[in-house]
Design a protein around this motif. Structure first.
Motif, PDB file in Angstrom:
ATOM      1  N   GLN A 165       0.851  -1.189   0.000  1.00 15.25           N
ATOM      2  CA  GLN A 165       0.000   0.000   0.000  1.00 15.25           C
ATOM      3  C   GLN A 165       0.887   1.240   0.000  1.00 15.25           C
ATOM      4  O   GLN A 165       1.988   1.238   0.554  1.00 15.25           O
ATOM      5  CB  GLN A 165      -0.967  -0.003   1.201  1.00 15.25           C
TER       6      GLN A 165
ATOM      7  N   HIS B 168      -0.273   3.815   5.579  1.00  9.90           N
ATOM      8  CA  HIS B 168      -1.129   3.279   6.636  1.00  9.90           C
ATOM      9  C   HIS B 168      -0.329   2.409   7.591  1.00  9.90           C
ATOM     10  O   HIS B 168       0.487   1.588   7.170  1.00  9.90           O
ATOM     11  CB  HIS B 168      -2.252   2.432   6.031  1.00  9.90           C
ATOM     12  N   GLU B 169      -0.584   2.582   8.895  1.00 10.84           N
ATOM     13  CA  GLU B 169       0.101   1.747   9.880  1.00 10.84           C
ATOM     14  C   GLU B 169      -0.489   0.336   9.933  1.00 10.84           C
ATOM     15  O   GLU B 169       0.193  -0.644  10.123  1.00 10.84           O
ATOM     16  CB  GLU B 169       0.003   2.368  11.293  1.00 10.84           C
TER      17      GLU B 169
ATOM     18  N   SER C  86      -5.797  -2.191   4.377  1.00 18.81           N
ATOM     19  CA  SER C  86      -4.961  -1.297   5.177  1.00 18.81           C
ATOM     20  C   SER C  86      -5.784  -0.113   5.663  1.00 18.81           C
ATOM     21  O   SER C  86      -6.828   0.223   5.104  1.00 18.81           O
ATOM     22  CB  SER C  86      -3.747  -0.811   4.381  1.00 18.81           C
ATOM     23  N   SER C  87      -5.306   0.522   6.717  1.00 16.09           N
ATOM     24  CA  SER C  87      -5.964   1.717   7.253  1.00 16.09           C
ATOM     25  C   SER C  87      -4.999   2.426   8.191  1.00 16.09           C
ATOM     26  O   SER C  87      -3.938   1.891   8.548  1.00 16.09           O
ATOM     27  CB  SER C  87      -7.228   1.323   8.028  1.00 16.09           C
ATOM     28  N   TYR C  88      -5.371   3.621   8.601  1.00 17.31           N
ATOM     29  CA  TYR C  88      -4.675   4.261   9.701  1.00 17.31           C
ATOM     30  C   TYR C  88      -5.000   3.456  10.956  1.00 17.31           C
ATOM     31  O   TYR C  88      -5.965   2.689  10.995  1.00 17.31           O
ATOM     32  CB  TYR C  88      -5.103   5.710   9.853  1.00 17.31           C
ATOM     33  N   SER C  89      -4.196   3.626  11.977  1.00 16.34           N
ATOM     34  CA  SER C  89      -4.374   2.824  13.179  1.00 16.34           C
ATOM     35  C   SER C  89      -4.424   3.711  14.407  1.00 16.34           C
ATOM     36  O   SER C  89      -4.008   4.863  14.356  1.00 16.34           O
ATOM     37  CB  SER C  89      -3.219   1.833  13.321  1.00 16.34           C
TER      38      SER C  89
ATOM     39  N   TYR D  22     -11.121   4.014  11.759  1.00 15.59           N
ATOM     40  CA  TYR D  22     -10.570   4.347  10.452  1.00 15.59           C
ATOM     41  C   TYR D  22     -11.029   3.311   9.442  1.00 15.59           C
ATOM     42  O   TYR D  22     -10.843   2.119   9.638  1.00 15.59           O
ATOM     43  CB  TYR D  22      -9.045   4.378  10.504  1.00 15.59           C
TER      44      TYR D  22
ATOM     45  N   GLN E 110     -11.212   0.819   6.356  1.00 15.57           N
ATOM     46  CA  GLN E 110     -10.177  -0.007   5.748  1.00 15.57           C
ATOM     47  C   GLN E 110     -10.323   0.025   4.237  1.00 15.57           C
ATOM     48  O   GLN E 110     -11.433   0.054   3.697  1.00 15.57           O
ATOM     49  CB  GLN E 110     -10.258  -1.444   6.279  1.00 15.57           C
TER      50      GLN E 110
END
Lengths: 115, 112
Positions: A25, A29-30, A93-96, A102, A104
């Motif tokens: 990604q 994103h974390e 994926s997404s922010y964490s 957040y 996905q």
């Protein structure tokens, strides 16, 4: 931005073979995760990661390994493929952070058949 | 492991009908509730992320409500169109990450 990319799109394996499904990604994103989708079962979480060097098991981790050496990449390894691993695999994926609030973003999926 | 239930499992409606689905989840350790729309041969896409009891979100003809005390969320589609045909997934999230556990979804088919 390419978003979340997965390779390959399709794969056929023989029982006992190993392989790696790739996920990348470019959104910084974390959080990254792997799901498998089976008929009537919805999306089941295999493994997830909240940052480079940090991974944890999901609902169905057996038979799979993951590692996260960079923020961008989160490969999924099948150690010794079994017919029960025939499925469609999605990476997301997404922010964490605390709160799980957040959305996905999902990759296009990899369809795996084990014979 | 969270137990997430969605009902009905599938729904067939006529174009123009309004419809709604239910997502039930344990109310303890709740952080957020996600709704995703999943069209055949595509990937899931986020519709809503809700965090507060009483939250209501709207996007066009689709809206959602959240009750965290009793552990349920409703998704409403007003005046269904054939392009609304998809599987609608809900996923509660809990803990210190963005980890989600998905329900099995409601498959909506809208007949023209």
């Amino acid at each position: 931005n390419a978003g979340v990319t997965q390779t390959p799109k399709f794969q056929v394996l023989k029982t006992g073979q190993s392989m790696t499904l790739q996920c990348a990604q470019d959104m910084n994103h974390e959080y990254m995760s792997w799901y498998r989708q089976d008929p009537g079962m919805g999306l089941r979480l295999i493994h997830y990661s909240v940052g480079a060097g940090i991974t944890d098991q999901g609902e169905v981790p057996n038979g799979y390994n993951v590692s996260r050496s960079t923020t961008e990449d989160f490969p999924l390894r099948l150690l010794s493929a079994a017919p029960s691993q025939t499925s469609v695999y999605f990476c997301a994926s997404s922010y964490s952070g605390v709160g799980a609030n957040y959305e996905q973003y999902f990759g296009p999926g990899t369809r795996l058949t084990v014979t | 492991i969270l137990n997430v239930e969605q009902s009905p499992q599938s729904l067939h409606v006529q174009e123009g009908d309004s419809t709604n689905f239910t997502c039930s989840f344990p109310s303890s350790n709740f952080y957020a509730l996600h709704w995703y729309r999943w069209e055949t041969a595509k990937s899931p896409e986020a519709l809503f992320v809700m965090t507060l009891n009483g939250d209501e979100k709207k996007k066009g003809r689709i809206s959602a409500t959240l009750n965290t005390k009793e552990g349920y969320s409703y998704l409403y589609i007003k005046g269904s169109q054939p392009e609304d045909s998809a599987t609608y997934l809900c996923a509660p999230g809990g803990g210190a990450t963005n980890k989600l556990i998905f329900g099995t979804g409601t498959l909506l088919a809208v007949q023209p």
